[in-house]
Design an enzyme around this catalytic site. Structure first.
Site, PDB file in Angstrom:
ATOM      1  N   HIS A   2       0.844  -1.202   0.000  1.00 26.39           N
ATOM      2  CA  HIS A   2       0.000   0.000   0.000  1.00 26.39           C
ATOM      3  C   HIS A   2       0.884   1.260   0.000  1.00 26.39           C
ATOM      4  O   HIS A   2       0.595   2.223  -0.698  1.00 26.39           O
ATOM      5  CB  HIS A   2      -0.853   0.070   1.277  1.00 26.39           C
ATOM      6  CG  HIS A   2      -1.909  -0.987   1.393  1.00 26.39           C
ATOM      7  ND1 HIS A   2      -1.918  -1.920   2.400  1.00 26.39           N
ATOM      8  CD2 HIS A   2      -3.004  -1.249   0.627  1.00 26.39           C
ATOM      9  CE1 HIS A   2      -2.981  -2.694   2.266  1.00 26.39           C
ATOM     10  NE2 HIS A   2      -3.643  -2.328   1.200  1.00 26.39           N
ATOM     11  N   LYS A  40       3.271  -9.337   0.007  1.00 25.95           N
ATOM     12  CA  LYS A  40       2.776  -8.640   1.203  1.00 25.95           C
ATOM     13  C   LYS A  40       1.263  -8.500   1.087  1.00 25.95           C
ATOM     14  O   LYS A  40       0.749  -8.139   0.021  1.00 25.95           O
ATOM     15  CB  LYS A  40       3.397  -7.250   1.298  1.00 25.95           C
ATOM     16  CG  LYS A  40       4.905  -7.280   1.398  1.00 25.95           C
ATOM     17  CD  LYS A  40       5.385  -6.709   2.695  1.00 25.95           C
ATOM     18  CE  LYS A  40       6.904  -6.674   2.696  1.00 25.95           C
ATOM     19  NZ  LYS A  40       7.453  -6.324   3.986  1.00 25.95           N
ATOM     20  N   ARG A  76      -3.834  -9.670   5.015  1.00 26.33           N
ATOM     21  CA  ARG A  76      -4.295 -10.926   5.628  1.00 26.33           C
ATOM     22  C   ARG A  76      -3.141 -11.835   6.043  1.00 26.33           C
ATOM     23  O   ARG A  76      -3.379 -12.848   6.703  1.00 26.33           O
ATOM     24  CB  ARG A  76      -5.209 -11.673   4.657  1.00 26.33           C
ATOM     25  CG  ARG A  76      -6.613 -11.046   4.520  1.00 26.33           C
ATOM     26  CD  ARG A  76      -7.463 -11.893   3.603  1.00 26.33           C
ATOM     27  NE  ARG A  76      -8.863 -11.528   3.583  1.00 26.33           N
ATOM     28  CZ  ARG A  76      -9.463 -10.881   2.576  1.00 26.33           C
ATOM     29  NH1 ARG A  76      -8.760 -10.499   1.530  1.00 26.33           N
ATOM     30  NH2 ARG A  76     -10.749 -10.625   2.622  1.00 26.33           N
TER      31      ARG A  76
END
Ligand code: PAF
Length: 230
Positions: free
Chosen positions: A35, A182, A185
């Site tokens: 992210h 990555k 969860r």
């Protein structure tokens, strides 16, 4: 960095930045390095970077992990602000879905394999929430991790079919040193699962090498991949 929780305030903020190029990173939060990479790239390529954090109930099936999906709002706010976000949009479920939707979206192709096959309704929920977010945020560019390759292919069709004036940017997968992609969860993997999971990436790498070396029989490639960790 501005924290915005309502659609009304988000639209007001977008009006203020109307003359600027907006890059948008849609997420369900619990940020990992993947992210953050999307945010950093959006920050480099746009005047304003908007990150949304919304665990979208519409894309979870009845027996899936909506309730237990990992969440950490404070940590997400800190990480977004350190990685180039100018605005973080964190709406509630009531804000995004004040009543149950009357319109439903149907996806005719690209979802009958992989994740789409085992999660009926998942991608309909994804394109519904993204359509809403695209209308609210009105970005020129939107950033997706290639980890979710099927999602990226479905979003490309959404943008094209519905004429959203948005450029889709696919960003390479960020991996653990073991090769494991990555993912939010991953925190739920046991030690055993964590040690087994990288074999998926190793099998894909082996398959790619075999194709490049001239192997054309998918059954042979599949068998070699399956044998990797037996
Ligand atoms: O990839 C995700 O995190 C979600 O599917 C998305 C794109 C934010 C839509 O809810």
């Amino acid at each position: 960095m501005q924290i915005i929780r309502t659609i009304k305030k988000m639209k007001q903020a977008i009006k203020i930045h109307a003359a600027e190029q907006i890059g948008f990173v849609p997420t369900m939060g619990f940020f990992h390095e993947g992210h953050l990479e999307l945010m950093r790239q959006a920050h480099k390529e746009n005047d304003i970077t908007v990150v949304s954090v919304f665990v979208n109930p519409m894309q979870f099936g009845p027996n899936e992990d909506f309730e237990s999906y990992p969440r950490d709002e404070q940590r997400d706010i800190e990480l977004a602000s350190e990685n180039g976000a100018d605005i973080i949009f964190m709406p509630s479920i009531e804000e995004m879905y004040p009543r149950s939707p009357i319109i439903s979206m149907d996806i005719l192709e690209r979802t009958n394999v992989l994740c789409g096959k085992s999660r009926p309704g998942h991608f309909a929920g994804v394109v519904t929430v993204l359509s809403k977010l695209f209308h609210i945020i009105q970005p020129q560019k939107v950033y997706f991790g290639m980890k979710d390759a099927q999602q990226t292919a479905v979003v490309a069709a959404l943008i094209e079919d519905l004429n959203f004036p948005i450029e889709l940017v696919g960003v390479p997968t960020v991996r653990e040193p073991s090769g494991l992609a990555k993912s939010s969860r991953n925190v739920r993997l046991s030690e055993k699962e964590k040690s087994e999971a990288p074999s998926l990436y190793q099998a894909l790498q082996l398959g790619r090498k075999m194709v490049l070396d001239g192997e054309t029989n998918p059954a042979i490639i599949k068998k070699r991949g399956q044998q990797l960790h037996c």
